[in-house]
Design an enzyme around this catalytic site. Structure first.
Site, mmCIF file in Angstrom:
data_model
loop_
_atom_site.group_PDB
_atom_site.id
_atom_site.type_symbol
_atom_site.label_atom_id
_atom_site.label_comp_id
_atom_site.label_asym_id
_atom_site.label_seq_id
_atom_site.Cartn_x
_atom_site.Cartn_y
_atom_site.Cartn_z
ATOM 1 N N LYS A 77 0.807 -9.463 -4.240
ATOM 2 C CA LYS A 77 0.981 -9.558 -2.783
ATOM 3 C C LYS A 77 -0.387 -9.509 -2.105
ATOM 4 O O LYS A 77 -1.317 -8.896 -2.640
ATOM 5 C CB LYS A 77 1.918 -8.450 -2.293
ATOM 6 C CG LYS A 77 1.240 -7.188 -1.918
ATOM 7 C CD LYS A 77 2.148 -6.208 -1.193
ATOM 8 C CE LYS A 77 1.306 -4.972 -0.920
ATOM 9 N NZ LYS A 77 1.900 -3.897 -0.228
ATOM 10 N N LYS A 104 -5.526 -5.939 1.087
ATOM 11 C CA LYS A 104 -6.969 -5.750 1.247
ATOM 12 C C LYS A 104 -7.592 -5.174 -0.019
ATOM 13 O O LYS A 104 -8.651 -5.596 -0.453
ATOM 14 C CB LYS A 104 -7.208 -4.813 2.442
ATOM 15 C CG LYS A 104 -8.612 -4.783 2.959
ATOM 16 C CD LYS A 104 -8.996 -6.062 3.686
ATOM 17 C CE LYS A 104 -10.480 -6.158 3.984
ATOM 18 N NZ LYS A 104 -10.951 -5.275 5.030
ATOM 19 N N LYS A 118 0.088 2.628 -7.295
ATOM 20 C CA LYS A 118 -1.187 3.210 -6.860
ATOM 21 C C LYS A 118 -1.683 4.287 -7.811
ATOM 22 O O LYS A 118 -2.883 4.411 -8.040
ATOM 23 C CB LYS A 118 -1.043 3.829 -5.459
ATOM 24 C CG LYS A 118 -1.067 2.808 -4.346
ATOM 25 C CD LYS A 118 -1.210 3.519 -3.006
ATOM 26 C CE LYS A 118 -0.900 2.593 -1.851
ATOM 27 N NZ LYS A 118 -0.589 3.325 -0.615
HETATM 28 P P1 TYM Z 1 0.235 -1.661 5.401
HETATM 29 O O1 TYM Z 1 -0.912 -1.160 6.197
HETATM 30 O O2 TYM Z 1 0.012 -1.935 3.951
HETATM 31 O O3 TYM Z 1 0.803 -2.976 6.037
HETATM 32 C C1 TYM Z 1 1.153 -3.052 7.411
HETATM 33 C C2 TYM Z 1 2.331 -3.986 7.599
HETATM 34 O O4 TYM Z 1 2.037 -5.274 7.048
HETATM 35 C C3 TYM Z 1 3.031 -5.624 6.099
HETATM 36 N N1 TYM Z 1 2.395 -6.327 4.975
HETATM 37 C C4 TYM Z 1 2.876 -7.423 4.401
HETATM 38 N N2 TYM Z 1 3.978 -8.155 4.660
HETATM 39 C C5 TYM Z 1 4.185 -9.244 3.889
HETATM 40 N N3 TYM Z 1 3.347 -9.617 2.884
HETATM 41 C C6 TYM Z 1 2.237 -8.907 2.597
HETATM 42 N N4 TYM Z 1 1.410 -9.307 1.628
HETATM 43 C C7 TYM Z 1 1.959 -7.748 3.364
HETATM 44 N N5 TYM Z 1 0.967 -6.831 3.368
HETATM 45 C C8 TYM Z 1 1.256 -5.961 4.344
HETATM 46 C C9 TYM Z 1 3.621 -4.304 5.624
HETATM 47 O O5 TYM Z 1 4.920 -4.467 5.139
HETATM 48 C C10 TYM Z 1 3.574 -3.476 6.884
HETATM 49 O O6 TYM Z 1 4.703 -3.711 7.690
HETATM 50 N N6 TYM Z 1 2.868 2.493 4.614
HETATM 51 C C11 TYM Z 1 2.587 1.445 5.572
HETATM 52 C C12 TYM Z 1 2.025 1.942 6.890
HETATM 53 C C13 TYM Z 1 2.863 2.951 7.593
HETATM 54 C C14 TYM Z 1 4.095 2.704 8.253
HETATM 55 C C15 TYM Z 1 4.472 3.948 8.801
HETATM 56 C C16 TYM Z 1 4.874 1.564 8.427
HETATM 57 C C17 TYM Z 1 2.582 4.269 7.752
HETATM 58 N N7 TYM Z 1 3.544 4.861 8.470
HETATM 59 C C18 TYM Z 1 5.664 4.074 9.510
HETATM 60 C C19 TYM Z 1 6.060 1.712 9.147
HETATM 61 C C20 TYM Z 1 6.448 2.946 9.680
HETATM 62 C C21 TYM Z 1 1.560 0.525 4.973
HETATM 63 O O7 TYM Z 1 0.796 0.901 4.111
HETATM 64 O O8 TYM Z 1 1.493 -0.698 5.577
#
Ligand code: TYM
Length: 339
Positions: A200, A203, A120
């Site tokens: 991956k 969005k 990022k």
């Molecule tokens: P985020 O918002 O990017 O994604 C949310 C969840 O979706 C999963 N995910 C994917 N899994 C497989 N392939 C993909 N292409 C893919 N894109 C997204 C992510 O692994 C996630 O489980 N930092 C985290 C949000 C967060 C969080 C937390 C998660 C904030 N606090 C505490 C767990 C616990 C994030 O950006 O996820």
């Protein structure tokens, strides 16, 4: 150590998702699908992490509607406010407070080595501190609820390792307080690749299919998907094992139909457009019930608001208990010294 969730003997799980619009296939396959199944077995806390979404800036004009869109996605796939706490992170101020306190035990070197930080930060000329500190807030999210486990996609593994490290460091400095939370990652899912077949699904990269898309929108997206790069002409035989569209069939198409596609792709009996059409139709069918439920919630914004308000209240009550303990352990309860 198991969390002391007095109201329930179930293990507690917490997870979060950034409000960057409607959830996409990667979110669904990597996380949401599993969250829905966990609701009977675990004490569940699901969070829309808007404080995370603003760490690198972001568009204020879009954030509020993105939060609502994601709440609708949560409810549409079957997250159930009767069985789970569903809330918006910024409604519970203890998240940012605990993150600040965790600054005291988190080495900067650990933050700098995070893959997501490295990725990022390349997008910025001047890197916002929020991008670096992002995993501290994530640790605070999880540990505020003393979650036993966190169901996430593969891409979050490293952040969860740091959460465990922060818990260990806090416990060592201030006494046993937090569990070492386990990451629950579905082995057979891994990272869902985007339609570009290169990165991956995410969005911010514009390579997604939103799970609440209308049928024609699903097709508009799926038809752009990159397939086997060596299959240039319709008559060229394809290689399903290197094709991202074929790997997506693994989640939406039954084994017999997949075997048929595999054989007909290799013999060039069907082309990539045919294969994508089947995938698109199967995605549309799989998500039909979600679209119906989403329409219901979109027509009832007051109900969504009530669910999120109610969720925040329940979350806050757990968060306050943890923060009282943390403040006391860190010596921040000065009033007790003059009682
Ligand atoms: P985020 O918002 O990017 O994604 C949310 C969840 O979706 C999963 N995910 C994917 N899994 C497989 N392939 C993909 N292409 C893919 N894109 C997204 C992510 O692994 C996630 O489980 N930092 C985290 C949000 C967060 C969080 C937390 C998660 C904030 N606090 C505490 C767990 C616990 C994030 O950006 O996820």
């Amino acid at each position: 150590m198991t969390s002391s969730n007095s109201a329930s003997t179930k293990r507690r799980v917490f997870s979060g998702m950034q409000p960057s619009g409607e959830a996409h296939l990667g979110n669904y396959l990597g996380a949401l699908r599993r969250w829905v199944d966990m609701q009977d077995e675990y004490d569940c806390v699901w969070c829309i992490v808007d404080d995370h979404a603003i760490t690198g800036g972001g568009d204020p004009a879009e954030l509020a509607s993105n939060v609502i869109d994601l709440a609708v996605s949560f409810l549409a796939v079957g997250l159930d406010p009767e069985r789970s706490i569903i809330f918006v992170q910024s409604d519970v101020h203890e998240h940012t407070e605990l993150a600040w306190l965790f600054n005291a035990v988190t080495p900067v070197g650990e933050l700098e080595r995070m893959t997501q930080f490295k990725d990022k930060s390349q997008r910025f000329e001047s890197i916002p501190a929020g991008i670096l500190n992002y995993p501290i807030l994530q640790a605070a999210d999880v540990l505020l609820y003393k979650a036993d486990a966190v169901p996430v996609g593969e891409d979050q593994r490293q952040h969860l390792e740091l959460t465990r490290e922060i818990a260990r460091k806090f416990n060592a400095a201030y006494g046993e307080t937090f569990p070492e939370t386990e990451a629950i990652i579905e082995k057979d899912v891994g990272r869902i690749m985007g339609l570009d077949g290169e990165a991956k699904m995410s969005k911010s990269l514009g390579n997604t299919v939103a799970i609440l898309s209308e049928p024609e929108q699903v097709w508009d997206r799926v038809r752009t998907a990159v397939t086997d790069p060596q299959r240039v002409r319709r008559t060229d035989p394809g290689r399903p094992e290197v094709c991202n569209v074929f790997s997506l069939h693994g989640f939406f198409t039954d084994a017999d139909a997949r075997a048929d596609i595999d054989a007909k792709c290799r013999s060039a009996e069907i082309g990539c457009v045919d294969c994508k059409r089947i995938l698109s139709d199967n995605i549309v069918t799989a998500f039909e019930p979600f679209r119906e439920r989403a329409a219901h919630f979109r027509a009832n914004p007051a109900a969504v608001r009530r669910i999120l308000d109610d969720g925040a209240e329940k979350a806050r009550s757990i968060a306050k208990t943890t923060m009282a303990e943390v403040r006391q352990k860190m010596g921040m309860d000065w009033r007790s010294s003059i009682d």
